[in-house]
Scaffold this active site. Structure first.
Site, short mmCIF file in Angstrom:
data_model
loop_
_atom_site.label_atom_id
_atom_site.label_comp_id
_atom_site.label_asym_id
_atom_site.label_seq_id
_atom_site.Cartn_x
_atom_site.Cartn_y
_atom_site.Cartn_z
N HIS A 218 47.38 -29.24 -27.60
CA HIS A 218 47.68 -27.94 -27.17
C HIS A 218 49.22 -28.13 -26.66
CE1 HIS A 218 43.85 -25.83 -27.44
NE2 HIS A 218 43.43 -27.21 -27.14
N GLU B 146 50.96 -25.41 -25.39
CA GLU B 146 50.98 -24.65 -24.29
C GLU B 146 50.50 -25.33 -22.95
OE1 GLU B 146 46.71 -24.02 -25.66
OE2 GLU B 146 48.90 -24.54 -26.54
N CYS C 137 45.35 -26.63 -32.52
CA CYS C 137 43.88 -27.04 -32.24
C CYS C 137 43.00 -26.58 -33.40
CB CYS C 137 43.36 -26.64 -30.76
SG CYS C 137 41.85 -27.55 -30.32
#
Length: 210
Positions: free
Chosen positions: A190, A192, A86
């Site tokens: 992202h 994650e 990001c």
């Protein structure tokens, strides 16, 4: 055991990123959260997360004594594999145009600009799942295919050289979703938060030999 430095500079989904990296590592790579220059220089791989405004993230990075210099030495001089997430990806740029002009790390020439969707139904910030378009280049990106990934951002990084773009996404117009140059990679989404596809990307990064 090899070691990964997950950079803690007060900006980013640090704990979520740590948990995802630990899961991807499967006990084969030590994931260390740090902002200590000596640990960054000793790491075999580096991940730089980031959430928020470009200028604020750059200021937070600069506020950690010696961290910027250690990152530059480890990544650009020693060639350690690097992944920016990001705003961590955006910081690789020459400059960011959010709330004025802020210098980036200058690793990949280009600038960070606000999304300008041509479709009025495409709201900014761009939040939610979106497919990757034409993931190509090194196996790090190409190998994950056109999987949907989770985005949350208002700005994106446009490299000067389109050869540095490894995947795009469309939100009322295409924008770079991933960049790769040499040992340096960045993703606007992202991993994650992107479930199995994101873990797959992180696993590939942990095995990446640029």
């Amino acid at each position: 055991m090899s070691r990964l430095a997950l950079i803690d500079y007060g900006s980013g989904n640090l704990r979520s990123a740590e948990k995802a990296l630990v899961r991807a590592a499967g006990g084969q790579v030590e994931v260390r959260v740090t902002h200590a220059p000596e640990e960054v220089l000793a790491a075999d791989r580096i991940v730089l997360p980031g959430v928020g405004a470009f200028a604020a993230c750059r200021a937070a990075l600069d506020a950690r004594p010696g961290l910027g210099e250690a990152l530059d030495e480890a990544v650009r001089v020693r060639g350690r594999p690097f992944l920016g997430i990001c705003v961590g990806m955006q910081l690789m740029a020459s400059r960011g145009l959010e709330f004025g002009v802020t210098p980036g790390l200058g690793w990949i020439p280009g600038e960070v600009r606000r999304l300008q969707p041509t479709d009025p139904s495409a709201k900014v910030p761009h939040m939610g799942w979106n497919d990757l378009i034409d993931p190509h280049g090194p196996g790090l990106i190409a190998g994950i295919g056109a999987s949907p990934m989770y985005f949350t951002h208002s700005f994106a990084f446009w490299p000067d050289d389109t050869a540095d773009v490894a995947a795009e996404a469309d939100h009322g117009g295409r924008f770079p979703a991933a960049v790769v140059r040499g040992n340096m990679a960045g993703v606007q989404f992202h991993p994650e938060k992107s479930q199995s596809a994101g873990i797959s990307l992180l696993s590939r990064f942990l095995e990446w030999r640029p």
